[in-house]
Design an enzyme around this catalytic site. Sequence first.
Site, PDB file in Angstrom:
ATOM      1  N   PHE A 224       0.789  -1.231   0.000  1.00  0.00           N
ATOM      2  CA  PHE A 224       0.000   0.000   0.000  1.00  0.00           C
ATOM      3  C   PHE A 224       0.823   1.284   0.000  1.00  0.00           C
ATOM      4  O   PHE A 224       0.289   2.369  -0.168  1.00  0.00           O
ATOM      5  CB  PHE A 224      -0.944   0.001   1.204  1.00  0.00           C
ATOM      6  CG  PHE A 224      -1.811  -1.233   1.251  1.00  0.00           C
ATOM      7  CD1 PHE A 224      -2.939  -1.338   0.462  1.00  0.00           C
ATOM      8  CD2 PHE A 224      -1.456  -2.310   2.049  1.00  0.00           C
ATOM      9  CE1 PHE A 224      -3.723  -2.492   0.475  1.00  0.00           C
ATOM     10  CE2 PHE A 224      -2.224  -3.461   2.075  1.00  0.00           C
ATOM     11  CZ  PHE A 224      -3.360  -3.557   1.288  1.00  0.00           C
TER      12      PHE A 224
ATOM     13  N   GLY B 130       3.286  -4.794  11.301  1.00  0.00           N
ATOM     14  CA  GLY B 130       2.261  -4.921  10.272  1.00  0.00           C
ATOM     15  C   GLY B 130       2.845  -5.171   8.896  1.00  0.00           C
ATOM     16  O   GLY B 130       2.574  -4.423   7.959  1.00  0.00           O
TER      17      GLY B 130
ATOM     18  N   SER C 252       6.970  -2.822   2.120  1.00  0.00           N
ATOM     19  CA  SER C 252       7.703  -1.897   2.989  1.00  0.00           C
ATOM     20  C   SER C 252       8.950  -2.583   3.544  1.00  0.00           C
ATOM     21  O   SER C 252      10.005  -1.952   3.715  1.00  0.00           O
ATOM     22  CB  SER C 252       6.807  -1.406   4.122  1.00  0.00           C
ATOM     23  OG  SER C 252       6.055  -2.472   4.657  1.00  0.00           O
TER      24      SER C 252
ATOM     25  N   ASP D 240       2.500   0.142  10.793  1.00  0.00           N
ATOM     26  CA  ASP D 240       1.482   0.079   9.734  1.00  0.00           C
ATOM     27  C   ASP D 240       0.688  -1.211   9.930  1.00  0.00           C
ATOM     28  O   ASP D 240       0.520  -1.995   9.017  1.00  0.00           O
ATOM     29  CB  ASP D 240       2.166   0.113   8.360  1.00  0.00           C
ATOM     30  CG  ASP D 240       1.176   0.333   7.222  1.00  0.00           C
ATOM     31  OD1 ASP D 240       0.030   0.721   7.492  1.00  0.00           O
ATOM     32  OD2 ASP D 240       1.563   0.114   6.064  1.00  0.00           O
TER      33      ASP D 240
ATOM     34  N   HIS E 102      -5.462  -0.754  12.226  1.00  0.00           N
ATOM     35  CA  HIS E 102      -5.802   0.663  12.085  1.00  0.00           C
ATOM     36  C   HIS E 102      -7.006   1.075  12.937  1.00  0.00           C
ATOM     37  O   HIS E 102      -7.573   2.141  12.739  1.00  0.00           O
ATOM     38  CB  HIS E 102      -6.040   1.008  10.603  1.00  0.00           C
ATOM     39  CG  HIS E 102      -4.762   1.096   9.820  1.00  0.00           C
ATOM     40  ND1 HIS E 102      -3.850   0.073   9.770  1.00  0.00           N
ATOM     41  CD2 HIS E 102      -4.223   2.107   9.084  1.00  0.00           C
ATOM     42  CE1 HIS E 102      -2.826   0.431   9.018  1.00  0.00           C
ATOM     43  NE2 HIS E 102      -3.028   1.667   8.593  1.00  0.00           N
TER      44      HIS E 102
ATOM     45  N   HIS F 288       2.421   5.125   9.192  1.00  0.00           N
ATOM     46  CA  HIS F 288       1.723   5.259   7.903  1.00  0.00           C
ATOM     47  C   HIS F 288       0.258   5.612   8.142  1.00  0.00           C
ATOM     48  O   HIS F 288      -0.289   5.345   9.198  1.00  0.00           O
ATOM     49  CB  HIS F 288       1.830   3.944   7.119  1.00  0.00           C
ATOM     50  CG  HIS F 288       1.459   4.088   5.678  1.00  0.00           C
ATOM     51  ND1 HIS F 288       0.703   3.165   5.005  1.00  0.00           N
ATOM     52  CD2 HIS F 288       1.741   5.072   4.789  1.00  0.00           C
ATOM     53  CE1 HIS F 288       0.551   3.563   3.754  1.00  0.00           C
ATOM     54  NE2 HIS F 288       1.162   4.719   3.593  1.00  0.00           N
ATOM     55  N   ASP F 289      -0.364   6.222   7.133  1.00  0.00           N
ATOM     56  CA  ASP F 289      -1.805   6.536   7.141  1.00  0.00           C
ATOM     57  C   ASP F 289      -2.189   7.627   8.138  1.00  0.00           C
ATOM     58  O   ASP F 289      -3.119   7.458   8.928  1.00  0.00           O
ATOM     59  CB  ASP F 289      -2.644   5.265   7.382  1.00  0.00           C
ATOM     60  CG  ASP F 289      -2.551   4.297   6.216  1.00  0.00           C
ATOM     61  OD1 ASP F 289      -2.397   4.769   5.071  1.00  0.00           O
ATOM     62  OD2 ASP F 289      -2.609   3.079   6.437  1.00  0.00           O
TER      63      ASP F 289
END
Length: 209
Positions: free
Chosen positions: A19, A45, A51, A129, A132, A157-158
């Site tokens: 992602f 994650g 990643s 990551d 969430h 991230h995010d």
Amino acid sequence: MTNIQEVISAVRAGEIKGFLHESEAVCLFRYCTKLNALGSALEIGSYCGKSTVFMGQAYREGGSEEHQQGQQYHDPELWDTQLSGVNTFSYFRQTINQFNLDDIVMPIVAPSKVVAKNWCMPLALVFVDGGHSEAAADHDVLAWSRFIEPGGALVIHDIYKNETEGGQAPKNAMLKLLAQGCFYLERKVGSLVVLRRKAPKRYNRMGAS
Ligand SMILES: C[S@@+](CC[C@H](N)C(=O)[O-])C[C@H]1O[C@@H](n2cnc3c(N)ncnc32)[C@H](O)[C@@H]1O
């Protein structure tokens, strides 16, 4: 041996599921390169290894003298009928092996909470990551930040400004950590942020240096 350009080309060719945007992945790679002399890096994650390859490649190059079902994201290719669930691990191992990172990357297949409870090693960089939800993001950011060395980095991230852009749980967890005062926000690339742990001030007889 693979270099970072080959990793980027493979990602552009769609060879690795994942992602992260390229600019976010390159930012992660640069921080891992910058901090690898400080210690190991940990990823919370992993998915299919996208990643992880950028992180592993930074740790590989750091030591080189040549050059430094039904869900939104459900992927039917990753469904394991025996487990009756998504299983990315064989895909992940294949990705790590494709980029010759088996001697650099140490996978741990377990819930983040279980690993954190038993962890005791200081870390240079943690990339979060994983889950969430509010509970998962709070846990991962707050529990894992404790292991980061002064000068080290927590990469998340995010992180989105508001709900129309994306879920707010990682951002809320980040704000809770920043309120504690031990980290500062150094960089933002896309939805990826880099927080650095403040180094303690050095004192001499005349006061702080
Ligand atoms: C968004 S994906 C990570 C993508 C990855 N950073 C990449 O770019 O390839 C999130 C991953 O976190 C894992 N995950 C979710 N909750 C977790 C938990 N509590 N402990 C460990 N892993 C978790 C999921 O199974 C999934 O593989």
